[in-house]
Design an enzyme around this catalytic site. Structure first.
Site, PDB file in Angstrom:
ATOM      1  N   LYS A   1       0.871  -1.098   0.012  1.00 16.74           N
ATOM      2  CA  LYS A   1       0.031  -0.090   0.071  1.00 16.74           C
ATOM      3  C   LYS A   1       0.944   1.138  -0.020  1.00 16.74           C
ATOM      4  CE  LYS A   1      -0.116   0.332   5.015  1.00 16.74           C
ATOM      5  NZ  LYS A   1      -1.210   0.414   6.332  1.00 16.74           N
TER       6      LYS A   1
ATOM      7  N   ARG B   1      -9.827   0.973  15.781  1.00 14.08           N
ATOM      8  CA  ARG B   1      -9.634   1.689  14.497  1.00 14.08           C
ATOM      9  C   ARG B   1     -10.700   0.945  13.715  1.00 14.08           C
ATOM     10  NH1 ARG B   1      -3.737   2.091  11.503  1.00 14.08           N
ATOM     11  NH2 ARG B   1      -4.630   0.180  11.064  1.00 14.08           N
TER      12      ARG B   1
ATOM     13  N   TYR C   1      15.184  31.015   6.538  1.00  5.26           N
ATOM     14  CA  TYR C   1      14.137  31.885   7.245  1.00  5.26           C
ATOM     15  C   TYR C   1      14.118  31.857   8.710  1.00  5.26           C
ATOM     16  CZ  TYR C   1      11.506  31.916   2.634  1.00  5.26           C
ATOM     17  OH  TYR C   1      11.269  31.792   1.424  1.00  5.26           O
TER      18      TYR C   1
ATOM     19  N   MET D   1      10.580  25.410   1.370  1.00  5.51           N
ATOM     20  CA  MET D   1       9.821  24.578   0.564  1.00  5.51           C
ATOM     21  C   MET D   1      10.572  24.010  -0.492  1.00  5.51           C
ATOM     22  SD  MET D   1       6.753  25.853  -2.064  1.00  5.51           S
ATOM     23  CE  MET D   1       5.751  26.868  -0.654  1.00  5.51           C
TER      24      MET D   1
END
Length: 379
Positions: A37, A135, A267, A315
């Site tokens: 998966k 779950r 940053y 980013m």
């Protein structure tokens, strides 16, 4: 210097995936459902599926139906189980493609039965019981109703119940008391199903952690996922289990610059070099799956040594302080890999950013190019 054409790569070793599968299959001495998966845990759905089958996997497991149908569309004929479905799932497509499906509620079983009648195909169904994970899965209160409805559908020829299963909450902590409790609940649920006439269903409970550490959970077959890709589900050294990580994440330095002591880096200026130094710019960032939390914490291999990311991950890029090392544009930076060349491992990254290696390998991507090495399952 490395290949300058490769800005950023995720390199996947197919032979390692096949070898890991064989190690686990030999360990348990019974059939193995290989979970592929989430795009093969970030390694590529189809190449991973072919590699685990080359390594001796008997079945494949996926979460959502689209993954199973993609396997079939690619010509993979091995048995496949798909287990995460909501209302309105196209079970007809699953049945026509010979995909086994999991059911954990009576309403879901009714949808599967309707698809079976519409297509004329008997559905191969696994019933999922919630044994303590809270779950997916039918609760202990709902289980008898699910079982009774499945037994009726089987008697009518609409379904064949081929599996009874559940999932562990604490298998990565092998001495945790929930393990024994879940095993007891599972066996009680199996007894309910057997007494209802579902005697031909195979039992499966063991995920990766249980496959390496809990033989009492192996039952008729095991269902490993992350261990197939060479990562230790217990958070330790995969070599202790005979496993080798299959993923290496690398990039090429885009720019180097010499800067004085005390300049603010990236940053927010959360990093300041203490002396004159060389900064190296690595052209990948959180848009490519590199966690933003890796700033000032995660290690990479650059210039022959492990170095911590300097300042915030942006980013598209992050910065390294490489000191006076002989580092140049085009040189390789390895974020993580098997660890045998001195590079960090995915586990080291997980520890640094307070997550798990599962998240790291499945989220990495973005503008990385995926490249395969090895021949296992190649077409």
């Amino acid at each position: 210097m490395t290949n300058r054409a490769a800005r950023a790569e995720v390199v996947v070793d197919l032979d390692a995936i096949a070898a890991n599968t064989a190690v686990l299959r030999d360990r348990v001495g019974r059939p193995l459902m290989a979970v592929v998966k989430a795009d093969g845990y970030g390694h590529g759905l189809l190449p991973a599926a072919r590699a685990v089958l080359a390594g001796g996997a008997d079945f494949l497991g996926v979460a959502v139906l689209d993954e199973a149908l993609a396997l079939r569309a690619a010509g993979i004929t091995a048995p496949v189980l798909s287990w995460l479905h909501g209302p309105g799932t196209d079970y007809a497509a699953a049945l026509v493609a010979d995909v086994e499906v999991s059911v954990n509620a009576e309403w879901a079983l009714a949808e599967v039965v309707a698809a079976a009648r519409a297509t004329g195909v008997t559905a191969r169904v696994h019933l999922f019981v919630d044994t303590g994970l809270s779950r997916e899965g039918a609760t202990a209160a709902d289980w008898p109703g699910v079982v009774a409805a499945a037994a009726r559908a089987q008697a009518d020829g609409d379904v064949s119940v081929v599996g009874l299963w559940s999932h562990m909450a604490y298998a990565d902590a092998p001495t945790h008391p929930t393990i024994g409790a879940q095993v007891r609940v599972f066996e009680e649920a199996v007894d309910v199903a057997r007494r209802a006439g579902l005697t031909g269903a195979a039992l499966h409970l063991a995920n990766s952690a249980a496959t390496v550490a809990l033989p009492e959970t192996w039952y008729d077959f095991v269902r490993p996922g992350v261990a197939l890709y060479g990562l230790d589900p217990l958070g330790g050294n995969p070599a202790d289990h005979g496993l080798r990580p299959a993923m290496t994440v690398r990039a090429s330095i885009a720019l180097t610059k010499r800067v004085p002591a005390g300049v603010g880096v990236s940053y927010g200026h959360t990093y300041f070099p203490q002396t004159e130094t060389t900064l190296a710019l690595v052209p990948v960032g959180y848009a490519d799956g590199v966690p933003r939390a890796a700033g000032n914490s995660a290690p990479v291999l650059a210039g022959g040594a492990q170095r911590t990311i300097a300042g915030r991950v942006c980013m598209d890029q992050f910065v390294l302080d490489v000191g006076d090392a002989d580092v140049h544009e085009g040189d390789e930076v390895v974020l993580w890999g098997p660890g045998d060349r001195g590079e960090p491992t995915a586990q080291q990254w997980a520890d640094a950013v307070d997550t798990i290696h599962y998240e790291l390998v499945t989220r990495i991507g973005g503008r990385f190019t995926r490249r395969y090495v090895g021949s296992a399952g190649a077409v």
